[in-house]
Design a protein around this motif. Sequence first.
Motif, short mmCIF file in Angstrom:
data_model
loop_
_atom_site.label_atom_id
_atom_site.label_comp_id
_atom_site.label_asym_id
_atom_site.label_seq_id
_atom_site.Cartn_x
_atom_site.Cartn_y
_atom_site.Cartn_z
N ARG A 181 -9.09 -0.79 0.90
CA ARG A 181 -8.57 0.51 1.31
C ARG A 181 -8.85 1.56 0.24
NH1 ARG A 181 -2.85 -0.35 4.51
NH2 ARG A 181 -3.60 -1.93 5.99
N VAL A 190 -6.10 -4.27 -0.58
CA VAL A 190 -5.77 -2.99 -1.21
C VAL A 190 -7.03 -2.37 -1.82
CG1 VAL A 190 -4.54 -1.94 -3.15
CG2 VAL A 190 -3.34 -3.51 -1.63
N GLU A 194 -6.15 2.97 6.73
CA GLU A 194 -5.26 1.87 7.11
C GLU A 194 -5.76 1.25 8.40
OE1 GLU A 194 -1.08 2.39 6.92
OE2 GLU A 194 -1.17 3.74 5.22
N TRP A 238 0.83 -1.20 0.00
CA TRP A 238 0.00 0.00 0.00
C TRP A 238 0.87 1.26 0.00
CZ3 TRP A 238 -4.86 1.67 -0.65
CH2 TRP A 238 -5.23 2.91 -0.14
#
Length: 561
Positions: free
Chosen positions: A263, A260, A474, A192
């Motif tokens: 997020r 990912v 996160e 990330w």
Amino acid sequence: MEGLSADTSGRLPRSATADGRVGTGVAASRPPRPSRSMGTQTGLADFTRTEPQLDDVSTLQDELLMAAAMEFALYSAQRPLLPGRVPSRLIHAPARRVARTLVTLGRQDGLPFGHLALRQVSATVIAGRSDTQLLAFWWSNAVHLRGFMQSLNLAMTQGGDAAPKHWATEALVPRLLQQEKFVFDELVSFVWTHTFVPAVAASRARAGPAAVRAGVVKRAGQEAALRQWIAALEAVAGQLRGLGSAGHITTLRHQVLLEVMKRMDTLIFHFLVTPSTDANSEAGSSSLGGDNRSQAYTTPSPQPDRDGVSPTASQNSHSQQQQSSSGFAYDPLNPNMPMLDDSMLFFTRGVLMFGTGMNLKMACTRFQQWAFGEGGMREIWANLPAQGQTLFPLLRSAADLLMMPKDLLLEEGIRADICDSLPLSTLVYMLDRFQPDDFSREGIPFDVLTELREQAAAAGLAAESSRPPQLLVEGQATYYSPTDDMAMEKVEIGEEPGLEYGAESEEELDALSGLCTDSAAGLAPPLRFKLLHNLWDAGVPRSRRITIVRPHSADESDGTA
């Protein structure tokens, strides 16, 4: 085998018992040793018979044996000892050797060894957290070792469901699950921070009111923004493909990509609902908080490791160090939220209209097409639990909310079904800021908005409903641990070896012993590898047959190859 099985005066007699239970604990802190000392079980009684400090010598032998097992299983794990070994044998050598040592040591000495091995792996991961190949290697071995431990438990249930759990399963499987999650979090954090964020975030040099202020979004700009998001996902997928497909790494790659995208969903949603004003553009976007969605596997509250270090605290500190040294602008009120350049937005920031919902719906369709195509998510989709079989839930729920007839929101069942990812406070906040456009010229009916506000107030959410939702890009990663069947599938079909101590294992141990031997310099084969050889030789089968036994195959014979 030279140094391990040569039938000369330098050979250690093979007199270990079939159960392989020998001592490796600290003599000063455990009960008196049984009459069968390690010297007897590993064939070294002749070396210690005349020593006045027999307990001290036995303890040294314990330490030598443990050192040999750690060296062979962990420290030399990624170093091919012999040429020509197939990758399927090398990838899970650490898990196989640790499990074999646990079984042969028995409960008293196997537990200390198992916990020490896991601590050493954690230390290796922390030291090499920027090495994605290393992280993937140790994650795959943690999964494989857990599979071996669970298979021991299955073997004990042959007598019925009431059979006790194997001691290694009870003690080590919970720690292995935590270690899998810890390594997974490290890999997600690195991918990330170093791959995805640089592809989408605004640099510090360009950050400011002009960079983050939303402008009039046109069709060409929308398409360009979508392509940039997909290019960022492609960069992540390319990096993950570089990890290979050995062991369980294919599953790991897909799970990291899934996290990912989760997020990414949170990041885009934040800029959707957070208005862009000169005041908060200069000071940063609105503060962010926790995501309320359920998790498939949640690590317990962080406890300090045995050496006083909390893995979670270590990871958070590492993340903050990365962000402080990066060249990207982060929200001052939430250092986990990277700022986006206005070219990345396929909607007008903070403007909630029916047309915005259409843009979101189109974007989600494009992202999902990529995920199931080039992203390869179709390969693991059926193995995910129901709560994991959704992509971009925040953006999808927001699109549905903006496009649906608003009077339907008064029915709790419909609201829960359509906007299941949006808590009531977020829903009220978005409806308060809904604007009519060419696609929907009517605003929110007054009675609908009043009723929802009252429900939010009754639930104690009035304050939350008046400000942007508190999100954390996160936040705690969602991790779906591979099932035991998935972990042991290749062992059961014979593509990977089991716990047996065969000729290839013996040759590899001999090769490691040879690295420490130099007859010209007077260096004899190390004693510690002889101890390990004798322990394994007497304690585990030398058959090439798979050692994992399932309940439905209990009546099968244990044939030898």
